[in-house]
Scaffold this motif. Sequence first.
Motif, PDB file in Angstrom:
ATOM      1  N   LEU A 120     -28.443  29.480  48.416  1.00 47.88           N
ATOM      2  CA  LEU A 120     -27.446  29.251  47.236  1.00 47.88           C
ATOM      3  C   LEU A 120     -28.246  28.072  46.664  1.00 47.88           C
ATOM      4  CD1 LEU A 120     -23.696  28.869  46.992  1.00 47.88           C
ATOM      5  CD2 LEU A 120     -25.064  27.256  46.120  1.00 47.88           C
ATOM      6  N   VAL A 121     -28.806  28.065  45.286  1.00 45.87           N
ATOM      7  CA  VAL A 121     -29.354  26.890  44.727  1.00 45.87           C
ATOM      8  C   VAL A 121     -28.630  26.375  43.426  1.00 45.87           C
ATOM      9  CG1 VAL A 121     -31.687  27.765  45.669  1.00 45.87           C
ATOM     10  CG2 VAL A 121     -30.874  28.734  43.233  1.00 45.87           C
ATOM     11  N   ALA A 122     -27.746  27.232  43.004  1.00 47.83           N
ATOM     12  CA  ALA A 122     -26.928  26.688  41.718  1.00 47.83           C
ATOM     13  C   ALA A 122     -25.527  27.220  41.521  1.00 47.83           C
ATOM     14  CB  ALA A 122     -27.872  26.758  40.814  1.00 47.83           C
ATOM     15  N   CYS A 123     -24.772  26.925  40.762  1.00 53.17           N
ATOM     16  CA  CYS A 123     -23.560  27.656  40.364  1.00 53.17           C
ATOM     17  C   CYS A 123     -23.153  27.138  39.205  1.00 53.17           C
ATOM     18  CB  CYS A 123     -22.542  27.258  41.596  1.00 53.17           C
ATOM     19  SG  CYS A 123     -21.911  25.573  41.487  1.00 53.17           S
ATOM     20  N   CYS A 124     -22.112  27.748  38.447  1.00 56.69           N
ATOM     21  CA  CYS A 124     -21.739  27.506  37.178  1.00 56.69           C
ATOM     22  C   CYS A 124     -20.287  28.051  37.092  1.00 56.69           C
ATOM     23  CB  CYS A 124     -22.653  27.574  35.991  1.00 56.69           C
ATOM     24  SG  CYS A 124     -22.857  29.360  35.503  1.00 56.69           S
ATOM     25  N   GLN A 125     -19.328  27.499  36.364  1.00 55.59           N
ATOM     26  CA  GLN A 125     -17.969  28.061  36.164  1.00 55.59           C
ATOM     27  C   GLN A 125     -18.130  28.544  34.700  1.00 55.59           C
ATOM     28  OE1 GLN A 125     -14.838  25.494  35.485  1.00 55.59           O
ATOM     29  NE2 GLN A 125     -13.271  26.869  35.087  1.00 55.59           N
ATOM     30  N   LEU A 126     -17.669  29.809  34.398  1.00 56.26           N
ATOM     31  CA  LEU A 126     -17.516  30.501  33.307  1.00 56.26           C
ATOM     32  C   LEU A 126     -16.053  30.995  32.969  1.00 56.26           C
ATOM     33  CD1 LEU A 126     -20.475  33.065  33.359  1.00 56.26           C
ATOM     34  CD2 LEU A 126     -20.385  30.700  32.386  1.00 56.26           C
ATOM     35  N   GLN A 127     -15.338  30.551  31.784  1.00 59.60           N
ATOM     36  CA  GLN A 127     -13.948  30.900  31.584  1.00 59.60           C
ATOM     37  C   GLN A 127     -13.549  31.400  30.189  1.00 59.60           C
ATOM     38  OE1 GLN A 127     -10.918  27.687  32.285  1.00 59.60           O
ATOM     39  NE2 GLN A 127      -9.593  29.387  33.031  1.00 59.60           N
ATOM     40  N   HIS A 128     -12.852  32.532  30.235  1.00 55.73           N
ATOM     41  CA  HIS A 128     -12.753  33.137  28.938  1.00 55.73           C
ATOM     42  C   HIS A 128     -11.378  32.231  28.151  1.00 55.73           C
ATOM     43  CE1 HIS A 128     -11.242  36.610  26.377  1.00 55.73           C
ATOM     44  NE2 HIS A 128     -12.041  35.801  25.466  1.00 55.73           N
TER      45      HIS A 128
ATOM     46  N   PHE B 234     -22.166   5.764  37.888  1.00 59.75           N
ATOM     47  CA  PHE B 234     -20.794   5.526  37.184  1.00 59.75           C
ATOM     48  C   PHE B 234     -19.693   6.086  38.039  1.00 59.75           C
ATOM     49  CE2 PHE B 234     -23.136   8.598  35.088  1.00 59.75           C
ATOM     50  CZ  PHE B 234     -22.121   9.624  34.675  1.00 59.75           C
ATOM     51  N   LEU B 235     -19.774   7.009  39.030  1.00 58.39           N
ATOM     52  CA  LEU B 235     -18.642   7.589  39.628  1.00 58.39           C
ATOM     53  C   LEU B 235     -18.785   7.632  41.011  1.00 58.39           C
ATOM     54  CD1 LEU B 235     -18.042  10.505  36.963  1.00 58.39           C
ATOM     55  CD2 LEU B 235     -16.188   8.660  37.607  1.00 58.39           C
ATOM     56  N   GLU B 236     -17.721   7.160  41.909  1.00 58.06           N
ATOM     57  CA  GLU B 236     -17.866   7.452  43.229  1.00 58.06           C
ATOM     58  C   GLU B 236     -16.925   8.470  43.742  1.00 58.06           C
ATOM     59  OE1 GLU B 236     -17.174   3.359  44.779  1.00 58.06           O
ATOM     60  OE2 GLU B 236     -19.379   2.974  44.941  1.00 58.06           O
ATOM     61  N   GLY B 237     -16.701   8.739  44.894  1.00 60.76           N
ATOM     62  CA  GLY B 237     -15.834   9.554  45.510  1.00 60.76           C
ATOM     63  C   GLY B 237     -16.147  11.130  45.250  1.00 60.76           C
ATOM     64  N   GLN B 238     -15.292  12.091  45.238  1.00 62.07           N
ATOM     65  CA  GLN B 238     -15.742  13.333  45.034  1.00 62.07           C
ATOM     66  C   GLN B 238     -15.583  14.002  43.706  1.00 62.07           C
ATOM     67  OE1 GLN B 238     -12.184  15.054  47.280  1.00 62.07           O
ATOM     68  NE2 GLN B 238     -11.229  15.584  45.582  1.00 62.07           N
ATOM     69  N   ARG B 239     -16.653  14.941  43.532  1.00 58.39           N
ATOM     70  CA  ARG B 239     -16.695  15.681  42.138  1.00 58.39           C
ATOM     71  C   ARG B 239     -15.689  16.774  42.145  1.00 58.39           C
ATOM     72  NH1 ARG B 239     -20.547  16.524  37.617  1.00 58.39           N
ATOM     73  NH2 ARG B 239     -19.142  18.095  36.470  1.00 58.39           N
ATOM     74  N   THR B 240     -15.501  17.479  43.525  1.00 57.28           N
ATOM     75  CA  THR B 240     -14.837  18.608  43.586  1.00 57.28           C
ATOM     76  C   THR B 240     -14.163  18.671  44.794  1.00 57.28           C
ATOM     77  OG1 THR B 240     -14.138  20.750  42.800  1.00 57.28           O
ATOM     78  CG2 THR B 240     -16.436  20.369  43.879  1.00 57.28           C
ATOM     79  N   ASP B 241     -13.370  19.636  45.421  1.00 55.19           N
ATOM     80  CA  ASP B 241     -13.003  19.924  46.861  1.00 55.19           C
ATOM     81  C   ASP B 241     -12.843  21.424  46.971  1.00 55.19           C
ATOM     82  OD1 ASP B 241     -10.569  20.342  45.675  1.00 55.19           O
ATOM     83  OD2 ASP B 241      -9.703  18.204  46.395  1.00 55.19           O
TER      84      ASP B 241
ATOM     85  N   MET C  13     -18.722  23.174  35.602  1.00 52.64           N
ATOM     86  CA  MET C  13     -19.340  22.890  37.402  1.00 52.64           C
ATOM     87  C   MET C  13     -20.773  23.411  37.474  1.00 52.64           C
ATOM     88  SD  MET C  13     -17.096  24.400  40.485  1.00 52.64           S
ATOM     89  CE  MET C  13     -15.405  23.532  40.223  1.00 52.64           C
ATOM     90  N   PHE C  14     -21.419  23.285  36.542  1.00 49.63           N
ATOM     91  CA  PHE C  14     -22.773  23.465  36.728  1.00 49.63           C
ATOM     92  C   PHE C  14     -23.431  22.702  37.655  1.00 49.63           C
ATOM     93  CE2 PHE C  14     -26.931  23.942  34.000  1.00 49.63           C
ATOM     94  CZ  PHE C  14     -27.426  24.737  34.852  1.00 49.63           C
TER      95      PHE C  14
ATOM     96  N   PRO D  46     -17.050  26.469  51.028  1.00 47.95           N
ATOM     97  CA  PRO D  46     -17.603  25.378  51.306  1.00 47.95           C
ATOM     98  C   PRO D  46     -19.098  25.038  51.180  1.00 47.95           C
ATOM     99  CG  PRO D  46     -16.700  26.698  53.231  1.00 47.95           C
ATOM    100  CD  PRO D  46     -16.700  27.486  51.938  1.00 47.95           C
ATOM    101  N   GLU D  47     -19.791  25.926  51.072  1.00 47.20           N
ATOM    102  CA  GLU D  47     -21.281  25.637  50.625  1.00 47.20           C
ATOM    103  C   GLU D  47     -21.143  25.203  49.050  1.00 47.20           C
ATOM    104  OE1 GLU D  47     -25.878  27.517  50.778  1.00 47.20           O
ATOM    105  OE2 GLU D  47     -24.089  28.809  51.534  1.00 47.20           O
ATOM    106  N   LEU D  48     -20.483  25.992  48.237  1.00 45.77           N
ATOM    107  CA  LEU D  48     -20.274  25.352  46.967  1.00 45.77           C
ATOM    108  C   LEU D  48     -19.689  24.008  46.734  1.00 45.77           C
ATOM    109  CD1 LEU D  48     -18.944  28.858  45.447  1.00 45.77           C
ATOM    110  CD2 LEU D  48     -21.112  27.839  44.719  1.00 45.77           C
ATOM    111  N   VAL D  49     -18.999  23.679  47.599  1.00 49.50           N
ATOM    112  CA  VAL D  49     -18.435  22.151  47.496  1.00 49.50           C
ATOM    113  C   VAL D  49     -19.730  21.324  47.831  1.00 49.50           C
ATOM    114  CG1 VAL D  49     -16.890  20.600  48.467  1.00 49.50           C
ATOM    115  CG2 VAL D  49     -16.125  22.800  47.783  1.00 49.50           C
ATOM    116  N   ARG D  50     -20.480  21.750  48.808  1.00 49.93           N
ATOM    117  CA  ARG D  50     -21.643  20.733  49.041  1.00 49.93           C
ATOM    118  C   ARG D  50     -22.599  20.654  48.178  1.00 49.93           C
ATOM    119  NH1 ARG D  50     -20.432  23.090  54.254  1.00 49.93           N
ATOM    120  NH2 ARG D  50     -21.998  24.774  54.126  1.00 49.93           N
ATOM    121  N   LEU D  51     -22.814  21.683  47.570  1.00 51.99           N
ATOM    122  CA  LEU D  51     -23.793  21.818  46.419  1.00 51.99           C
ATOM    123  C   LEU D  51     -23.399  21.052  45.127  1.00 51.99           C
ATOM    124  CD1 LEU D  51     -26.172  23.109  44.788  1.00 51.99           C
ATOM    125  CD2 LEU D  51     -24.630  24.808  43.997  1.00 51.99           C
ATOM    126  N   VAL D  52     -22.219  21.410  44.665  1.00 48.12           N
ATOM    127  CA  VAL D  52     -21.705  20.295  43.406  1.00 48.12           C
ATOM    128  C   VAL D  52     -21.582  19.053  44.138  1.00 48.12           C
ATOM    129  CG1 VAL D  52     -19.570  19.849  42.047  1.00 48.12           C
ATOM    130  CG2 VAL D  52     -20.304  22.483  42.616  1.00 48.12           C
TER     131      VAL D  52
END
Length: 180
Positions: free
Chosen positions: A76-84, A45-52, A93-94, A20-26
């Motif tokens: 929590l101040v930041a996040c990012c996705q890393l994928q191999h 240039f975009l409305e609505g959600q970025r993620t859920d 998702m930075f 929940p906190e990550l969704v609010r941050l993003v």
Amino acid sequence: METRTQDGLTFRTAADADVPELVRLVESAYRGDASRAGWTTEADFLEGQRTDEKGVREVIETPDSVLLVVEREGELVACCQLQHRGDHAYFGMFAVRPVLQGAGLGKVIIAEAERRVRELWGAREMRMTVVNVRAELIAWYERRGYRLTGETSPFPYGQERFGVPLRDDLAFVLLVKDLD
């Protein structure tokens, strides 16, 4: 994955309780009026959600994927996705809390992300996609050693899960950095 502290920041892997906190941050970093406190807003240039919550959980649960949580003094101040992804890693998702953007956190976080993908997966290249109209963000990544490849992919028009476009010329551009 290790928990690591550097420059007053703690880096750790996201847990289900963080969702929940990550969704609010993003959302706060990219959409709505709150995002205008920072410089990474997409609100023009975009409305609505970025993620859920479902999307964030998918990132956490995807094999060979890490959602890196960044905290300062337990907040929590930041996040990012890393994928191999085979011979490279994907960075996505930075998000940095809008009021903290422009203070140098991004540089520290992306350097840690690059270190982790080299260490975890032996990745020799980091890739990311950015919305084509984000000239200032693309320039920021270029200053960090990323280069535009000329490759584009279409924006998912009609899929409100990714937002509601306010323009009809959106696409994603691919940026790449060699990690050797």
